[in-house]
Scaffold this motif. Structure first.
Motif, PDB file in Angstrom:
ATOM      1  N   GLU A   1       0.823  -1.206   0.000  1.00 23.57           N
ATOM      2  CA  GLU A   1       0.000   0.000   0.000  1.00 23.57           C
ATOM      3  C   GLU A   1       0.860   1.261   0.000  1.00 23.57           C
ATOM      4  N   MET A   2       1.887   1.256   0.842  1.00 23.13           N
ATOM      5  CA  MET A   2       2.787   2.413   0.881  1.00 23.13           C
ATOM      6  C   MET A   2       3.593   2.534  -0.405  1.00 23.13           C
ATOM      7  N   GLU A   3       3.860   1.401  -1.047  1.00 21.35           N
ATOM      8  CA  GLU A   3       4.536   1.413  -2.346  1.00 21.35           C
ATOM      9  C   GLU A   3       3.678   2.147  -3.377  1.00 21.35           C
ATOM     10  N   CYS A   4       2.375   1.905  -3.358  1.00 20.36           N
ATOM     11  CA  CYS A   4       1.476   2.575  -4.301  1.00 20.36           C
ATOM     12  C   CYS A   4       1.424   4.074  -4.039  1.00 20.36           C
TER      13      CYS A   4
ATOM     14  N   ALA B   1       2.922   6.980  -6.640  1.00 19.83           N
ATOM     15  CA  ALA B   1       2.129   8.070  -7.216  1.00 19.83           C
ATOM     16  C   ALA B   1       2.789   9.421  -6.936  1.00 19.83           C
ATOM     17  N   ILE B   2       3.287   9.600  -5.725  1.00 18.94           N
ATOM     18  CA  ILE B   2       3.981  10.854  -5.388  1.00 18.94           C
ATOM     19  C   ILE B   2       5.219  11.014  -6.261  1.00 18.94           C
ATOM     20  N   TYR B   3       5.947   9.919  -6.440  1.00 19.67           N
ATOM     21  CA  TYR B   3       7.186   9.961  -7.220  1.00 19.67           C
ATOM     22  C   TYR B   3       6.920  10.322  -8.681  1.00 19.67           C
ATOM     23  N   PHE B   4       6.016   9.585  -9.324  1.00 22.22           N
ATOM     24  CA  PHE B   4       5.808   9.804 -10.749  1.00 22.22           C
ATOM     25  C   PHE B   4       5.032  11.084 -11.056  1.00 22.22           C
TER      26      PHE B   4
ATOM     27  N   ALA C   1       1.096  17.708  -1.183  1.00 21.70           N
ATOM     28  CA  ALA C   1      -0.254  17.986  -1.682  1.00 21.70           C
ATOM     29  C   ALA C   1      -0.753  16.851  -2.568  1.00 21.70           C
ATOM     30  N   VAL C   2       0.100  16.329  -3.442  1.00 19.69           N
ATOM     31  CA  VAL C   2      -0.279  15.213  -4.312  1.00 19.69           C
ATOM     32  C   VAL C   2      -0.578  13.965  -3.478  1.00 19.69           C
ATOM     33  N   GLY C   3       0.264  13.700  -2.486  1.00 21.01           N
ATOM     34  CA  GLY C   3       0.032  12.548  -1.623  1.00 21.01           C
ATOM     35  C   GLY C   3      -1.293  12.630  -0.892  1.00 21.01           C
ATOM     36  N   HIS C   4      -1.647  13.828  -0.442  1.00 22.46           N
ATOM     37  CA  HIS C   4      -2.915  13.989   0.271  1.00 22.46           C
ATOM     38  C   HIS C   4      -4.121  13.815  -0.647  1.00 22.46           C
ATOM     39  N   VAL C   5      -3.967  14.095  -1.927  1.00 19.20           N
ATOM     40  CA  VAL C   5      -5.069  13.838  -2.863  1.00 19.20           C
ATOM     41  C   VAL C   5      -5.375  12.341  -2.889  1.00 19.20           C
ATOM     42  N   ILE C   6      -4.322  11.503  -2.937  1.00 20.82           N
ATOM     43  CA  ILE C   6      -4.525  10.055  -2.923  1.00 20.82           C
ATOM     44  C   ILE C   6      -5.232   9.638  -1.628  1.00 20.82           C
ATOM     45  N   ALA C   7      -4.726  10.157  -0.497  1.00 22.25           N
ATOM     46  CA  ALA C   7      -5.316   9.797   0.801  1.00 22.25           C
ATOM     47  C   ALA C   7      -6.758  10.291   0.910  1.00 22.25           C
ATOM     48  N   ASN C   8      -7.024  11.493   0.417  1.00 20.12           N
ATOM     49  CA  ASN C   8      -8.398  12.036   0.470  1.00 20.12           C
ATOM     50  C   ASN C   8      -9.365  11.175  -0.326  1.00 20.12           C
ATOM     51  N   ARG C   9      -8.898  10.656  -1.434  1.00 21.01           N
ATOM     52  CA  ARG C   9      -9.776   9.812  -2.257  1.00 21.01           C
ATOM     53  C   ARG C   9     -10.169   8.524  -1.510  1.00 21.01           C
TER      54      ARG C   9
ATOM     55  N   ALA D   1       5.253   9.940   1.656  1.00 22.01           N
ATOM     56  CA  ALA D   1       4.144   8.977   1.781  1.00 22.01           C
ATOM     57  C   ALA D   1       3.901   8.627   3.251  1.00 22.01           C
ATOM     58  N   LYS D   2       4.954   8.445   4.016  1.00 19.16           N
ATOM     59  CA  LYS D   2       4.811   8.137   5.444  1.00 19.16           C
ATOM     60  C   LYS D   2       4.180   9.321   6.188  1.00 19.16           C
ATOM     61  N   ILE D   3       4.570  10.510   5.823  1.00 22.71           N
ATOM     62  CA  ILE D   3       4.007  11.702   6.473  1.00 22.71           C
ATOM     63  C   ILE D   3       2.518  11.816   6.173  1.00 22.71           C
ATOM     64  N   VAL D   4       2.150  11.541   4.926  1.00 22.72           N
ATOM     65  CA  VAL D   4       0.733  11.579   4.548  1.00 22.72           C
ATOM     66  C   VAL D   4      -0.034  10.484   5.293  1.00 22.72           C
ATOM     67  N   ASP D   5       0.498   9.280   5.279  1.00 24.38           N
ATOM     68  CA  ASP D   5      -0.194   8.144   5.886  1.00 24.38           C
ATOM     69  C   ASP D   5      -0.395   8.339   7.389  1.00 24.38           C
ATOM     70  N   GLN D   6       0.588   8.898   8.070  1.00 23.85           N
ATOM     71  CA  GLN D   6       0.498   9.100   9.514  1.00 23.85           C
ATOM     72  C   GLN D   6      -0.091  10.466   9.888  1.00 23.85           C
ATOM     73  N   GLU D   7      -0.442  11.235   8.855  1.00 27.04           N
ATOM     74  CA  GLU D   7      -1.043  12.562   9.065  1.00 27.04           C
ATOM     75  C   GLU D   7      -0.170  13.430   9.977  1.00 27.04           C
TER      76      GLU D   7
END
Length: 218
Positions: free
Chosen positions: A101-104, A108-111, A123-131, A176-182
């Motif tokens: 999951e963290m790989e995905c 997305a953030i990377y590409f 900001a891009v990472g949070h879009v994924i998390a918001n979805r 990604a870790k920062i987004v996931d752990q908010e």
């Protein structure tokens, strides 16, 4: 009448035996000695035993699976990054996201934003998390990333090869870790969509703002 000495002794012995009661020997008593015995009983002195030492306590190995033994505390320490975004990224950089999951999310953030600032990547990472939380999209990071016709870098159910030793990938993993752990608030709150500024898709959506080379909507 003349008696022989032998006969006289036999008569005397018979008379003596008839006047003596047999010994009453209690069980376990000392054996009686004949009065004519010249041997004296030996005096048995009991040996003085040394004072008993305190019994040794055997230390048995503890079975952690025993129901009577409390479970050992988990020695794994979760490190929570502190400070501003740059400091957090420095603390959480890694080439390994940890799971699929963290790989995905990191992919997305990377590409989508590896050339953006750390705030733009956040900001891009949070879009994924918001979805994943919106109810309008799949509820997992991989479900969102691999949903058909959503991200141009996706090829079927795979991503292009990633240079995992690069600083850009390690930064993406940290973000990604920062987004996931908010650990940091979303720069573009509640944003569910974004596109590059160079294109104009004509979306009829509420615009949240622009950050770097991306425009964000909800």
């Amino acid at each position: 009448m003349t008696f022989s000495i032998r006969s006289t002794l036999l008569v005397l012995t018979a008379l003596s035996a008839s006047g003596v009661a047999p010994a009453q020997v209690a069980p376990g008593s000392e054996p009686l000695l004949a009065s004519e015995s010249k041997e004296l009983p030996s005096l048995i002195v009991p040996a003085i035993l040394p004072q008993a030492a305190e019994p040794a306590i055997a230390v048995l190995p503890v079975d952690p699976l025993s129901p009577n033994v409390p479970a050992a505390e988990d020695e794994t320490v979760e490190v929570t990054a502190t400070g501003d975004l740059q400091s957090m990224v420095s603390q959480l950089r890694s080439s390994d996201p940890g799971n699929a999951e963290m790989e995905c999310l990191a992919g997305a953030i990377y590409f989508e934003s590896k050339s953006e600032s750390l705030k733009g990547q956040l900001a891009v990472g949070h879009v994924i998390a918001n979805r994943t939380k919106s109810g309008r999209f799949p509820s997992s990071y991989c479900g969102v990333v691999y949903q058909r016709s959503q991200f141009s870098f996706v090829r079927g159910r795979s991503m292009p090869n990633i240079n995992r030793s690069s600083m850009q990938w390690k930064n993406a993993v940290a973000v990604a870790k920062i987004v996931d752990q908010e650990l940091q608030p979303a720069p573009m709150p509640k944003a569910l969509f974004f596109h590059a500024k160079r294109v104009s898709p004509g979306w009829r959506l509420a615009r949240v703002g622009t950050l770097g080379n991306h425009v964000f909507y909800r």
